[in-house]
Design an enzyme around this catalytic site. Structure first.
Site, PDB file in Angstrom:
ATOM      1  N   ARG A 124       0.804  -1.227   0.000  1.00  0.00           N
ATOM      2  CA  ARG A 124       0.000   0.000   0.000  1.00  0.00           C
ATOM      3  C   ARG A 124       0.837   1.277   0.000  1.00  0.00           C
ATOM      4  NH1 ARG A 124      -2.953  -2.610   4.054  1.00  0.00           N
ATOM      5  NH2 ARG A 124      -4.677  -3.813   3.174  1.00  0.00           N
ATOM      6  N   LYS A 146       4.266  12.078 -11.351  1.00  0.00           N
ATOM      7  CA  LYS A 146       3.423  11.183 -12.168  1.00  0.00           C
ATOM      8  C   LYS A 146       4.168   9.869 -12.358  1.00  0.00           C
ATOM      9  CE  LYS A 146       0.918  14.528 -15.045  1.00  0.00           C
ATOM     10  NZ  LYS A 146       0.702  14.996 -16.434  1.00  0.00           N
ATOM     11  N   GLU A 188      12.990  18.729 -24.657  1.00  0.00           N
ATOM     12  CA  GLU A 188      12.220  19.177 -23.480  1.00  0.00           C
ATOM     13  C   GLU A 188      12.854  20.439 -22.870  1.00  0.00           C
ATOM     14  OE1 GLU A 188       9.376  17.764 -22.956  1.00  0.00           O
ATOM     15  OE2 GLU A 188       9.576  15.688 -23.676  1.00  0.00           O
ATOM     16  N   LYS A 230      10.508  22.980 -14.123  1.00  0.00           N
ATOM     17  CA  LYS A 230       9.395  22.018 -14.089  1.00  0.00           C
ATOM     18  C   LYS A 230       8.829  21.921 -12.678  1.00  0.00           C
ATOM     19  CE  LYS A 230       7.369  17.650 -15.049  1.00  0.00           C
ATOM     20  NZ  LYS A 230       7.358  16.318 -15.607  1.00  0.00           N
ATOM     21  N   GLU A 240      -2.809  19.255 -12.416  1.00  0.00           N
ATOM     22  CA  GLU A 240      -3.037  19.642 -13.802  1.00  0.00           C
ATOM     23  C   GLU A 240      -4.420  20.225 -14.097  1.00  0.00           C
ATOM     24  OE1 GLU A 240      -0.886  17.140 -16.407  1.00  0.00           O
ATOM     25  OE2 GLU A 240      -1.691  18.074 -18.207  1.00  0.00           O
ATOM     26  N   ARG A 244       0.125  23.582 -15.218  1.00  0.00           N
ATOM     27  CA  ARG A 244       0.900  22.388 -15.598  1.00  0.00           C
ATOM     28  C   ARG A 244       0.686  22.032 -17.068  1.00  0.00           C
ATOM     29  NH1 ARG A 244       2.068  17.025 -11.835  1.00  0.00           N
ATOM     30  NH2 ARG A 244       3.568  16.109 -13.272  1.00  0.00           N
ATOM     31  N   ASN A 248       2.751  20.831 -21.855  1.00  0.00           N
ATOM     32  CA  ASN A 248       2.353  20.094 -23.055  1.00  0.00           C
ATOM     33  C   ASN A 248       2.691  20.834 -24.343  1.00  0.00           C
ATOM     34  OD1 ASN A 248       1.235  17.851 -21.730  1.00  0.00           O
ATOM     35  ND2 ASN A 248      -0.591  19.055 -21.251  1.00  0.00           N
ATOM     36  N   HIS A 251       3.312  19.054 -27.584  1.00  0.00           N
ATOM     37  CA  HIS A 251       2.955  17.656 -27.378  1.00  0.00           C
ATOM     38  C   HIS A 251       1.626  17.254 -28.031  1.00  0.00           C
ATOM     39  CE1 HIS A 251       6.355  17.700 -24.724  1.00  0.00           C
ATOM     40  NE2 HIS A 251       6.155  16.463 -24.314  1.00  0.00           N
ATOM     41  N   HIS A 255       2.329  14.208 -30.069  1.00  0.00           N
ATOM     42  CA  HIS A 255       1.836  12.862 -29.750  1.00  0.00           C
ATOM     43  C   HIS A 255       1.146  12.223 -30.954  1.00  0.00           C
ATOM     44  CE1 HIS A 255       1.870  13.487 -25.128  1.00  0.00           C
ATOM     45  NE2 HIS A 255       2.952  12.863 -25.535  1.00  0.00           N
ATOM     46  N   HIS A 265      10.415  10.547 -29.301  1.00  0.00           N
ATOM     47  CA  HIS A 265       9.564  11.531 -28.622  1.00  0.00           C
ATOM     48  C   HIS A 265      10.097  12.949 -28.860  1.00  0.00           C
ATOM     49  CE1 HIS A 265       6.826  13.171 -25.684  1.00  0.00           C
ATOM     50  NE2 HIS A 265       7.833  13.716 -25.022  1.00  0.00           N
TER      51      HIS A 265
HETATM   52  N1  LIG Z   1       6.424  10.929 -15.150  1.00  0.00           N
HETATM   53  C1  LIG Z   1       6.523  11.971 -15.951  1.00  0.00           C
HETATM   54  O1  LIG Z   1       6.124  13.070 -15.611  1.00  0.00           O
HETATM   55  C2  LIG Z   1       7.140  11.773 -17.298  1.00  0.00           C
HETATM   56  C3  LIG Z   1       7.509  12.892 -18.062  1.00  0.00           C
HETATM   57  C4  LIG Z   1       8.134  12.683 -19.276  1.00  0.00           C
HETATM   58  C5  LIG Z   1       8.369  11.384 -19.726  1.00  0.00           C
HETATM   59  N2  LIG Z   1       7.981  10.332 -18.959  1.00  0.00           N
HETATM   60  C6  LIG Z   1       8.234   8.953 -19.392  1.00  0.00           C
HETATM   61  O2  LIG Z   1       9.628   8.780 -19.501  1.00  0.00           O
HETATM   62  C7  LIG Z   1       9.898   7.818 -20.526  1.00  0.00           C
HETATM   63  C8  LIG Z   1      10.957   8.394 -21.416  1.00  0.00           C
HETATM   64  O3  LIG Z   1      12.123   8.635 -20.648  1.00  0.00           O
HETATM   65  P1  LIG Z   1      13.563   8.335 -21.238  1.00  0.00           P
HETATM   66  O4  LIG Z   1      13.715   9.038 -22.528  1.00  0.00           O
HETATM   67  O5  LIG Z   1      14.545   8.570 -20.171  1.00  0.00           O
HETATM   68  O6  LIG Z   1      13.400   6.799 -21.603  1.00  0.00           O
HETATM   69  P2  LIG Z   1      14.154   5.454 -21.183  1.00  0.00           P
HETATM   70  O7  LIG Z   1      14.070   5.236 -19.734  1.00  0.00           O
HETATM   71  O8  LIG Z   1      13.626   4.433 -22.075  1.00  0.00           O
HETATM   72  O9  LIG Z   1      15.664   5.778 -21.554  1.00  0.00           O
HETATM   73  C9  LIG Z   1      16.025   5.931 -22.899  1.00  0.00           C
HETATM   74  C10 LIG Z   1      17.134   4.941 -23.254  1.00  0.00           C
HETATM   75  O10 LIG Z   1      18.350   5.403 -22.687  1.00  0.00           O
HETATM   76  C11 LIG Z   1      18.916   4.376 -21.876  1.00  0.00           C
HETATM   77  N3  LIG Z   1      19.627   5.063 -20.821  1.00  0.00           N
HETATM   78  C12 LIG Z   1      19.121   5.836 -19.828  1.00  0.00           C
HETATM   79  N4  LIG Z   1      20.102   6.383 -19.118  1.00  0.00           N
HETATM   80  C13 LIG Z   1      21.260   5.942 -19.657  1.00  0.00           C
HETATM   81  C14 LIG Z   1      22.618   6.170 -19.366  1.00  0.00           C
HETATM   82  N5  LIG Z   1      22.990   7.010 -18.405  1.00  0.00           N
HETATM   83  N6  LIG Z   1      23.548   5.515 -20.099  1.00  0.00           N
HETATM   84  C15 LIG Z   1      23.172   4.691 -21.125  1.00  0.00           C
HETATM   85  N7  LIG Z   1      21.914   4.470 -21.467  1.00  0.00           N
HETATM   86  C16 LIG Z   1      20.963   5.086 -20.737  1.00  0.00           C
HETATM   87  C17 LIG Z   1      17.771   3.497 -21.448  1.00  0.00           C
HETATM   88  O11 LIG Z   1      18.197   2.203 -21.136  1.00  0.00           O
HETATM   89  C18 LIG Z   1      16.916   3.530 -22.714  1.00  0.00           C
HETATM   90  O12 LIG Z   1      17.408   2.611 -23.659  1.00  0.00           O
HETATM   91  C19 LIG Z   1       8.586   7.535 -21.216  1.00  0.00           C
HETATM   92  O13 LIG Z   1       8.084   6.308 -20.768  1.00  0.00           O
HETATM   93  C20 LIG Z   1       7.691   8.681 -20.754  1.00  0.00           C
HETATM   94  O14 LIG Z   1       6.324   8.306 -20.702  1.00  0.00           O
HETATM   95  C21 LIG Z   1       7.385  10.495 -17.757  1.00  0.00           C
HETATM   96 ZN   LIG Z   2       7.669  15.153 -23.548  1.00  0.00          ZN
END
Ligand SMILES: NC(=O)c1ccc[n+]([C@@H]2O[C@H](COP(=O)([O-])OP(=O)(O)OC[C@H]3O[C@@H](n4cnc5c(N)ncnc54)[C@H](O)[C@@H]3O)[C@@H](O)[C@H]2O)c1
Ligand SMILES: [Zn+2]
Length: 355
Positions: A124, A146, A188, A230, A240, A244, A248, A251, A255, A265
């Site tokens: 929980r 999030k 971003e 952020k 949101e 917030r 977007n 986006h 998207h 992305h």
């Molecule tokens: N929670 C939120 O508010 C929020 C906001 C934006 C994005 N997201 C989410 O985040 C994700 C995208 O994040 P991302 O781009 O970091 O994706 P990811 O976690 O898939 O990382 C991208 C790639 O880089 C690699 N990687 C990460 N750090 C590394 C490092 N230091 N050295 C070598 N390789 C490395 C990972 O293994 C992966 O292959 C999506 O799922 C998206 O929905 C969430």
């Molecule tokens: Zn984004």
């Protein structure tokens, strides 16, 4: 094999760690900036902590995980699913993790989203913290609370808003980050500058990707400023209802394009920001769409693209930002000032057809 950055490697600057605490509606989050993973043992009790990471991060930095309990997941968005969550929960049970255990997500946004979600439901809810290792996770995904997973084609369909206890930055991880992930992160960063910070926008125009990749102090400061932008937006509107939504920017079309074309992305939202700037010109008289496009190009991101306007509009209509016959669209009044405008769908369709 992914291309990695082979400029001067970034180091841990042990003496310069900054601690800032930000309050959210029912919690506060400690930010340890410019610190390093070596500080982790001062923040959590090693024996009561489990690190969740992915194979890419673990393999590139194995030594840094020494003596920590680790769960290493397969990398990639396709593993951001309930099946992975179930697997992590099984391993936590096997490790006898209890209510006193802290989970630490060390990875990109996929890992931080999964870790926050598992920690929110395991027994929980247990404490969690993040060490974001991708640029995108440092400036975006790790911030704001999030957490969640994808269900089939629906991204982030299931999840919860819950803040981590801490976020720790360690620039050393960026040494192994593939080039394309730098570009995703910069998309971003440019977004933040465009909606909130004209001074940062100018700095980005004057510098370049190479500049930041080779300079410890510059990248560190840029990451911190972005994390703070952020954070402040989220603090003003955690659930949101208003501000917030500015995050977007780019986006909406982004998207829709990401769903239909083979784009990362960052590339999708870069195209989205370009067109949102043009729409801003049409609706608000925004004067500098050319500056937005030029900056994106400078950071190796795409701008104008040939896409099926009707198809994109059909997908875009289903966006979460739609409210009945209007779409909440993020536009720029000027560089550094984003605004949310409600545009009737009919008008939006006409504008998109004309793009
Ligand atoms: N929670 C939120 O508010 C929020 C906001 C934006 C994005 N997201 C989410 O985040 C994700 C995208 O994040 P991302 O781009 O970091 O994706 P990811 O976690 O898939 O990382 C991208 C790639 O880089 C690699 N990687 C990460 N750090 C590394 C490092 N230091 N050295 C070598 N390789 C490395 C990972 O293994 C992966 O292959 C999506 O799922 C998206 O929905 C969430
Ligand atoms: Zn984004």
């Amino acid at each position: 094999m992914a291309t990695t950055v082979s400029l001067r490697p970034l180091r841990e600057i042990k003496s310069e760690m900054r601690k800032l605490t930000y309050k959210f509606s029912n919690s506060s989050v400690d930010y340890f900036l410019a610190g390093g993973i070596s500080h982790l043992k001062e923040i959590v009790d090693k024996d009561n902590a489990v690190v969740i990471t992915d194979e890419n991060v673990y393999n590139a930095h194995t030594k840094r995980f020494k003596n920590w309990n680790c769960i290493v997941l397969k990398p990639g968005e396709e593993y951001k699913t309930q099946a992975t969550v179930d697997e992590v929960i099984d391993q936590l049970i096997e490790m006898e993790a209890d209510r006193k255990t802290t989970l630490i997500g060390v990875g990109g946004g996929v890992i931080t989203d999964i870790t926050g979600y598992v920690a929110s439901v395991y027994m929980r809810g247990i404490t969690f913290g993040f060490i974001p290792t991708s640029l995108l996770a440092m400036v975006d995904a790790s911030i704001g609370g999030k957490n969640g997973i994808d269900v089939g084609v629906y991204k982030n369909m299931v999840g919860i808003i819950r803040q981590p206890k801490f976020i720790l930055h360690d620039m050393v991880f960026l040494n192994s980050l593939p080039q394309q992930e730098w570009e995703n992160g910069f998309a971003e960063i440019i977004k933040h500058a465009a909606i909130k910070d004209a001074r940062m926008f100018k700095e980005l125009e004057e510098r370049s990707l190479k500049h930041y990749q080779g300079r410890q102090k510059s990248i560190c400061e840029l990451v911190q400023s972005n994390a703070i932008i952020k954070t402040k937006v989220v603090q003003n509107d955690e659930f949101e209802k208003g501000e917030r939504r500015l995050l977007n920017f780019g986006h909406t079309i982004g998207h829709a394009l990401e769903n239909q074309y083979e784009l990362s992305h960052g590339q999708a939202i870069a195209i989205g920001m370009t067109y949102a700037s043009v729409i801003s010109q049409k609706i608000l008289g925004f004067k500098e769409p050319g500056r937005v496009a030029a900056l994106l190009l400078k950071y190796d991101l795409p701008t104008f693209a040939d896409f099926d306007k009707q198809k994109v509009f059909e997908v875009l209509k289903m966006d979460k930002k739609r409210e009945r016959k209007e779409m909440n669209y993020v536009l720029l009044e000027k560089i550094g000032k984003g605004v949310v405008k409600s545009i009737p769908l009919k008008q939006l369709e006409e504008i998109i057809q004309e793009l």
